[in-house]
Design a protein around this motif. Structure first.
Motif, PDB file in Angstrom:
ATOM      1  N   LEU A  16       0.832  -1.199   0.000  1.00 22.31           N
ATOM      2  CA  LEU A  16       0.000   0.000   0.000  1.00 22.31           C
ATOM      3  C   LEU A  16       0.867   1.250   0.000  1.00 22.31           C
ATOM      4  N   ASP A  17       1.920   1.275   0.800  1.00 22.64           N
ATOM      5  CA  ASP A  17       2.831   2.427   0.817  1.00 22.64           C
ATOM      6  C   ASP A  17       3.449   2.647  -0.559  1.00 22.64           C
ATOM      7  N   TYR A  18       3.841   1.537  -1.192  1.00 23.81           N
ATOM      8  CA  TYR A  18       4.450   1.636  -2.529  1.00 23.81           C
ATOM      9  C   TYR A  18       3.459   2.231  -3.526  1.00 23.81           C
ATOM     10  N   TRP A  19       2.231   1.699  -3.554  1.00 22.37           N
ATOM     11  CA  TRP A  19       1.265   2.143  -4.552  1.00 22.37           C
ATOM     12  C   TRP A  19       0.754   3.556  -4.287  1.00 22.37           C
ATOM     13  N   MET A  20       0.638   3.924  -3.027  1.00 24.24           N
ATOM     14  CA  MET A  20       0.213   5.296  -2.699  1.00 24.24           C
ATOM     15  C   MET A  20       1.200   6.303  -3.286  1.00 24.24           C
ATOM     16  N   GLU A  21       2.474   5.993  -3.153  1.00 21.17           N
ATOM     17  CA  GLU A  21       3.512   6.884  -3.685  1.00 21.17           C
ATOM     18  C   GLU A  21       3.591   6.772  -5.205  1.00 21.17           C
ATOM     19  N   HIS A  22       3.536   5.554  -5.720  1.00 24.91           N
ATOM     20  CA  HIS A  22       3.690   5.315  -7.150  1.00 24.91           C
ATOM     21  C   HIS A  22       2.568   5.958  -7.962  1.00 24.91           C
ATOM     22  N   LEU A  23       1.348   5.905  -7.449  1.00 28.58           N
ATOM     23  CA  LEU A  23       0.196   6.472  -8.151  1.00 28.58           C
ATOM     24  C   LEU A  23      -0.097   7.914  -7.740  1.00 28.58           C
ATOM     25  N   SER A  63     -13.956  11.167   0.966  1.00 29.46           N
ATOM     26  CA  SER A  63     -13.293  12.476   0.993  1.00 29.46           C
ATOM     27  C   SER A  63     -12.375  12.685  -0.200  1.00 29.46           C
ATOM     28  N   LEU A  64     -12.152  11.640  -0.985  1.00 23.45           N
ATOM     29  CA  LEU A  64     -11.211  11.720  -2.101  1.00 23.45           C
ATOM     30  C   LEU A  64     -11.893  12.220  -3.366  1.00 23.45           C
ATOM     31  N   SER A  65     -11.100  12.821  -4.242  1.00 25.27           N
ATOM     32  CA  SER A  65     -11.609  13.194  -5.561  1.00 25.27           C
ATOM     33  C   SER A  65     -11.888  11.926  -6.370  1.00 25.27           C
ATOM     34  N   LYS A  66     -12.634  12.074  -7.474  1.00 23.90           N
ATOM     35  CA  LYS A  66     -12.942  10.913  -8.316  1.00 23.90           C
ATOM     36  C   LYS A  66     -11.671  10.264  -8.853  1.00 23.90           C
ATOM     37  N   GLY A  67     -10.705  11.120  -9.212  1.00 25.16           N
ATOM     38  CA  GLY A  67      -9.452  10.591  -9.735  1.00 25.16           C
ATOM     39  C   GLY A  67      -8.700   9.766  -8.714  1.00 25.16           C
ATOM     40  N   ASN A  68      -8.662  10.239  -7.470  1.00 23.43           N
ATOM     41  CA  ASN A  68      -7.958   9.506  -6.421  1.00 23.43           C
ATOM     42  C   ASN A  68      -8.726   8.257  -5.996  1.00 23.43           C
ATOM     43  N   GLN A  69     -10.051   8.298  -6.064  1.00 21.37           N
ATOM     44  CA  GLN A  69     -10.829   7.084  -5.821  1.00 21.37           C
ATOM     45  C   GLN A  69     -10.497   6.017  -6.868  1.00 21.37           C
ATOM     46  N   GLN A  70     -10.344   6.460  -8.106  1.00 19.77           N
ATOM     47  CA  GLN A  70      -9.995   5.520  -9.178  1.00 19.77           C
ATOM     48  C   GLN A  70      -8.619   4.912  -8.928  1.00 19.77           C
ATOM     49  N   LYS A  71      -7.691   5.714  -8.422  1.00 22.53           N
ATOM     50  CA  LYS A  71      -6.356   5.203  -8.102  1.00 22.53           C
ATOM     51  C   LYS A  71      -6.423   4.165  -6.984  1.00 22.53           C
ATOM     52  N   VAL A  72      -7.237   4.454  -5.959  1.00 25.05           N
ATOM     53  CA  VAL A  72      -7.374   3.502  -4.850  1.00 25.05           C
ATOM     54  C   VAL A  72      -7.999   2.201  -5.340  1.00 25.05           C
ATOM     55  N   GLN A  73      -8.980   2.333  -6.244  1.00 24.87           N
ATOM     56  CA  GLN A  73      -9.586   1.120  -6.781  1.00 24.87           C
ATOM     57  C   GLN A  73      -8.565   0.302  -7.570  1.00 24.87           C
ATOM     58  N   LEU A  74      -7.644   0.981  -8.266  1.00 23.54           N
ATOM     59  CA  LEU A  74      -6.581   0.250  -8.963  1.00 23.54           C
ATOM     60  C   LEU A  74      -5.676  -0.453  -7.957  1.00 23.54           C
ATOM     61  N   ILE A  75      -5.397   0.200  -6.828  1.00 23.77           N
ATOM     62  CA  ILE A  75      -4.569  -0.424  -5.792  1.00 23.77           C
ATOM     63  C   ILE A  75      -5.228  -1.704  -5.285  1.00 23.77           C
ATOM     64  N   PRO A  87      -6.020  14.585 -17.707  1.00 25.20           N
ATOM     65  CA  PRO A  87      -4.827  14.141 -18.449  1.00 25.20           C
ATOM     66  C   PRO A  87      -3.643  13.744 -17.572  1.00 25.20           C
ATOM     67  N   VAL A  88      -3.422  14.454 -16.459  1.00 27.69           N
ATOM     68  CA  VAL A  88      -2.286  14.131 -15.587  1.00 27.69           C
ATOM     69  C   VAL A  88      -2.490  12.775 -14.929  1.00 27.69           C
ATOM     70  N   ASN A  89      -3.682  12.552 -14.359  1.00 29.18           N
ATOM     71  CA  ASN A  89      -3.946  11.273 -13.702  1.00 29.18           C
ATOM     72  C   ASN A  89      -4.066  10.132 -14.709  1.00 29.18           C
ATOM     73  N   ALA A  90      -4.534  10.437 -15.914  1.00 28.40           N
ATOM     74  CA  ALA A  90      -4.593   9.412 -16.963  1.00 28.40           C
ATOM     75  C   ALA A  90      -3.184   8.941 -17.314  1.00 28.40           C
ATOM     76  N   GLN A  91      -2.222   9.864 -17.336  1.00 29.23           N
ATOM     77  CA  GLN A  91      -0.836   9.493 -17.627  1.00 29.23           C
ATOM     78  C   GLN A  91      -0.258   8.624 -16.508  1.00 29.23           C
ATOM     79  N   ILE A  92      -0.597   8.955 -15.254  1.00 32.59           N
ATOM     80  CA  ILE A  92      -0.142   8.146 -14.123  1.00 32.59           C
ATOM     81  C   ILE A  92      -0.704   6.731 -14.230  1.00 32.59           C
ATOM     82  N   MET A  93      -1.994   6.645 -14.574  1.00 29.23           N
ATOM     83  CA  MET A  93      -2.633   5.351 -14.742  1.00 29.23           C
ATOM     84  C   MET A  93      -1.983   4.574 -15.897  1.00 29.23           C
TER      85      MET A  93
END
Length: 299
Positions: free
Chosen positions: A110-117, A129-141, A162-168
């Motif tokens: 979890l620590d790795y993915w929180m930082e990586h994403l 409390s998270l934005s939609k983009g960050n919820q999507q990141k957590v769901q990927l985790i 676009p920024v979060n899409a690139q991270i994904m």
């Protein structure tokens, strides 16, 4: 390796998926694309064992996918399936333990993915409390926390800026390097073109294109020309073999009926010498998608 052999699914008289076959090797990414209602989600449900096929089979390393293979799979659904009142850590811990992981293993990952994403916030923040983009990141985790060998992603870029899409996108590409088999659907053909090794396109449940991305593009030939020259739109339209011309300021976007017409067009455009632009290219995946989606089905 995932093998899909002559897969079909009927709902009464409706043939949702028809004779679908493909394979994904270890360390390979495959894009499954098609219009809404084409059969993508039904295919995913059969791959996951949530729905039994009418015909055909799904194999993992030569064996039919069953209970012992379930923990090898990571699935990201299009609709978010997170519990809003749980914290990030509670949510990831729950899904990780369902897949047989121990607490210390989950916390480390979890620590790795929180930082990586680049998830904004901390592990004790509630999902709501998270934005939609960050919820999507957590769901990927939650999808990747147990290090699956087969990863199925249904519209992973939905709702991302676009920024979060690139991270994904970078995270998906990293799965290839780890040797995972990845299959994902997306309506964004640019994502598919940049990420995928191979592509399967389905229409009304039937496979209409399959192969390596570049091979598919090459099969249509270099029928797109971008031209900036003294030639007018009308002069270009008059050239035999020019199927369509669009004007963008001083630049023409030309579609040819035959790639060989490009040479004739080049000679005409350069008859008086230098021109700023002449580029003959293959169609983009988005253009190919629109072309195939618009074709009438054969009877």
């Amino acid at each position: 390796m995932l093998s899909v052999e002559h897969l079909a699914k009927n709902f009464g008289t409706l043939k949702a998926v028809q004779d679908l076959s493909f394979e994904i090797k270890d360390g390979e990414i495959l894009g499954l694309v098609g219009q809404n209602g084409s059969g993508k989600t039904t295919t995913f449900r059969m791959l996951l064992g949530l729905m039994q096929p009418t015909a055909g089979k799904v194999l993992w390393d030569g064996e039919k996918i069953g209970e012992k293979q379930k923990d090898l799979i990571g699935y990201l659904p299009e609709e978010r399936g997170l519990y809003p009142k749980e914290t990030i850590e509670q949510q990831v811990m729950y899904f990780g333990k369902l897949r047989g992981k121990k607490t210390h293993e989950i916390k480390e990952k979890l620590d790795y993915w929180m930082e990586h994403l680049q998830v904004k916030g901390n592990k004790n923040d509630k999902i709501k409390s998270l934005s939609k983009g960050n919820q999507q990141k957590v769901q990927l985790i939650t999808t990747l926390i147990h290090e699956p060998k087969l990863v199925i992603l249904d519209e992973p870029f939905s709702g991302l800026d676009p920024v979060n899409a690139q991270i994904m996108q970078d995270a998906i590409i990293a799965l290839r390097k780890q040797g995972a088999c990845v299959i994902f659907s997306s309506h964004n053909m640019a994502n598919v073109e940049q990420i995928c090794d191979r592509l399967v396109m389905i229409k009304n449940g039937r496979q209409v294109l399959a192969g390596k991305v570049q091979d598919i593009k090459d099969s249509f030939g270099k029928i797109k020309v971008f031209l900036e020259s003294p030639l007018t739109k009308a002069e270009v339209q008059a050239v035999l073999g020019v199927a369509d011309v669009k004007e963008h300021r001083q630049r023409l976007e030309i579609t040819l009926s035959d790639p060989a017409v490009g040479r004739k067009l080049f000679e005409l455009a350069t008859k008086d010498g230098y021109i700023p632009t002449f580029s003959q290219e293959t169609l983009t995946l988005e253009e190919i998608f629109k072309l195939k989606a618009g074709e009438k089905d054969e009877l």
